[in-house]
Scaffold this motif. Structure first.
Motif, mmCIF file in Angstrom:
data_model
loop_
_atom_site.group_PDB
_atom_site.id
_atom_site.type_symbol
_atom_site.label_atom_id
_atom_site.label_comp_id
_atom_site.label_asym_id
_atom_site.label_seq_id
_atom_site.Cartn_x
_atom_site.Cartn_y
_atom_site.Cartn_z
ATOM 1 N N TRP A 35 37.391 57.360 10.977
ATOM 2 C CA TRP A 35 36.710 58.644 9.935
ATOM 3 C C TRP A 35 37.102 57.987 8.326
ATOM 4 C CZ3 TRP A 35 33.835 62.179 9.076
ATOM 5 C CH2 TRP A 35 33.857 62.935 8.119
ATOM 6 N N LEU A 36 38.253 57.465 8.192
ATOM 7 C CA LEU A 36 39.008 56.293 6.642
ATOM 8 C C LEU A 36 38.081 55.750 6.932
ATOM 9 C CD1 LEU A 36 40.730 57.531 4.556
ATOM 10 C CD2 LEU A 36 41.997 55.493 6.171
ATOM 11 N N LEU A 37 37.488 54.755 7.727
ATOM 12 C CA LEU A 37 36.312 54.146 7.313
ATOM 13 C C LEU A 37 34.856 54.272 6.669
ATOM 14 C CD1 LEU A 37 35.575 50.659 7.424
ATOM 15 C CD2 LEU A 37 35.197 50.636 10.088
ATOM 16 N N VAL A 38 34.496 55.461 7.156
ATOM 17 C CA VAL A 38 32.955 55.985 7.341
ATOM 18 C C VAL A 38 33.070 56.271 5.723
ATOM 19 C CG1 VAL A 38 32.023 57.487 8.022
ATOM 20 C CG2 VAL A 38 32.519 56.012 9.968
ATOM 21 N N VAL A 39 34.569 57.201 6.005
ATOM 22 C CA VAL A 39 34.097 57.529 4.432
ATOM 23 C C VAL A 39 34.449 56.036 3.262
ATOM 24 C CG1 VAL A 39 35.953 58.398 2.544
ATOM 25 C CG2 VAL A 39 35.315 59.201 4.820
ATOM 26 N N ALA A 40 35.125 55.385 3.622
ATOM 27 C CA ALA A 40 34.647 54.140 2.730
ATOM 28 C C ALA A 40 33.600 53.881 2.325
ATOM 29 C CB ALA A 40 36.623 53.295 2.758
ATOM 30 N N ILE A 41 33.208 53.766 3.315
ATOM 31 C CA ILE A 41 31.412 52.963 3.093
ATOM 32 C C ILE A 41 30.981 53.495 2.564
ATOM 33 C CG2 ILE A 41 29.470 52.613 4.961
ATOM 34 C CD1 ILE A 41 32.086 50.777 6.439
ATOM 35 N N ALA A 42 30.643 55.155 2.906
ATOM 36 C CA ALA A 42 29.970 56.013 2.323
ATOM 37 C C ALA A 42 29.527 55.865 1.004
ATOM 38 C CB ALA A 42 29.940 57.353 2.352
ATOM 39 N N MET A 44 30.740 53.396 -1.167
ATOM 40 C CA MET A 44 31.384 52.183 -1.244
ATOM 41 C C MET A 44 29.462 52.088 -1.689
ATOM 42 S SD MET A 44 33.098 48.855 -0.153
ATOM 43 C CE MET A 44 33.353 49.488 1.804
ATOM 44 N N LEU A 45 28.437 52.400 -0.563
ATOM 45 C CA LEU A 45 27.197 52.824 -0.644
ATOM 46 C C LEU A 45 26.639 53.804 -2.193
ATOM 47 C CD1 LEU A 45 26.447 53.018 2.560
ATOM 48 C CD2 LEU A 45 25.702 51.164 1.558
ATOM 49 N N LEU A 46 27.308 55.019 -2.389
ATOM 50 C CA LEU A 46 26.664 55.703 -3.113
ATOM 51 C C LEU A 46 27.439 55.050 -4.842
ATOM 52 C CD1 LEU A 46 26.459 58.779 -3.926
ATOM 53 C CD2 LEU A 46 28.527 59.811 -3.716
ATOM 54 N N GLY A 48 26.788 51.941 -4.842
ATOM 55 C CA GLY A 48 26.057 51.222 -5.262
ATOM 56 C C GLY A 48 25.075 52.295 -5.997
ATOM 57 N N ALA A 49 24.457 52.833 -5.237
ATOM 58 C CA ALA A 49 23.081 53.709 -5.848
ATOM 59 C C ALA A 49 23.210 54.348 -6.690
ATOM 60 C CB ALA A 49 23.183 54.588 -5.075
ATOM 61 N N ILE A 50 24.454 55.270 -8.230
ATOM 62 C CA ILE A 50 23.862 55.311 -9.009
ATOM 63 C C ILE A 50 23.724 53.831 -9.877
ATOM 64 C CG2 ILE A 50 26.459 55.937 -10.452
ATOM 65 C CD1 ILE A 50 27.476 57.772 -7.912
ATOM 66 N N VAL A 51 25.030 52.212 -9.830
ATOM 67 C CA VAL A 51 24.705 51.700 -10.824
ATOM 68 C C VAL A 51 23.628 51.484 -10.421
ATOM 69 C CG1 VAL A 51 25.438 49.539 -10.637
ATOM 70 C CG2 VAL A 51 27.144 51.058 -9.744
ATOM 71 N N ALA A 52 22.900 51.175 -9.325
ATOM 72 C CA ALA A 52 21.007 51.113 -9.365
ATOM 73 C C ALA A 52 20.410 51.618 -10.167
ATOM 74 C CB ALA A 52 21.005 50.954 -7.352
ATOM 75 N N LEU A 53 20.263 53.263 -9.830
ATOM 76 C CA LEU A 53 19.875 54.061 -10.209
ATOM 77 C C LEU A 53 19.827 54.073 -12.321
ATOM 78 C CD1 LEU A 53 19.875 56.812 -8.227
ATOM 79 C CD2 LEU A 53 17.490 55.412 -8.652
ATOM 80 N N THR A 54 21.393 53.947 -12.582
ATOM 81 C CA THR A 54 21.848 53.802 -14.070
ATOM 82 C C THR A 54 21.030 51.911 -14.923
ATOM 83 O OG1 THR A 54 24.155 53.035 -13.789
ATOM 84 C CG2 THR A 54 23.486 54.705 -14.066
ATOM 85 N N SER A 55 20.502 51.646 -13.502
ATOM 86 C CA SER A 55 20.466 50.040 -14.412
ATOM 87 C C SER A 55 19.407 49.608 -14.610
ATOM 88 C CB SER A 55 21.096 48.851 -13.928
ATOM 89 O OG SER A 55 20.888 48.350 -12.112
#
Length: 77
Positions: A35-42, A44-46, A48-55
């Motif tokens: 569960w901790l691994l899934v939360v960490a990956i989620a 990181m993906l979130l 990355g999406a925020i950085v991509a949208l702001t750039s």
């Protein structure tokens, strides 16, 4: 050490059957790590999406307008 049967008393001394005691403790620990691994990956993906949208927003500001009418040439640039 001999193998413990599923219905035998647990060797940890809890008084429970082995199948209701120690195997469940091990399964809970691995489920928490998963569960901790899934939360960490989620997270990181979130991020990355925020950085991509702001750039993408900054990219549009640097390029300027997409097309401009040129009176001098009589067509779009």
């Amino acid at each position: 050490m001999a193998a413990v049967g599923r219905n035998a008393p647990c060797p940890c001394g809890s008084g429970k059957k082995y199948k209701r005691c120690c195997p469940l403790k091990r399964a809970r620990g691995s489920a928490a790590r998963s569960w901790l691994l899934v939360v960490a990956i989620a997270a990181m993906l979130l991020t990355g999406a925020i950085v991509a949208l702001t750039s993408l927003d900054e990219l549009g500001e640097r390029r300027g307008p997409a097309r401009v009418w040129s009176e001098e040439h009589g067509h779009w640039h």
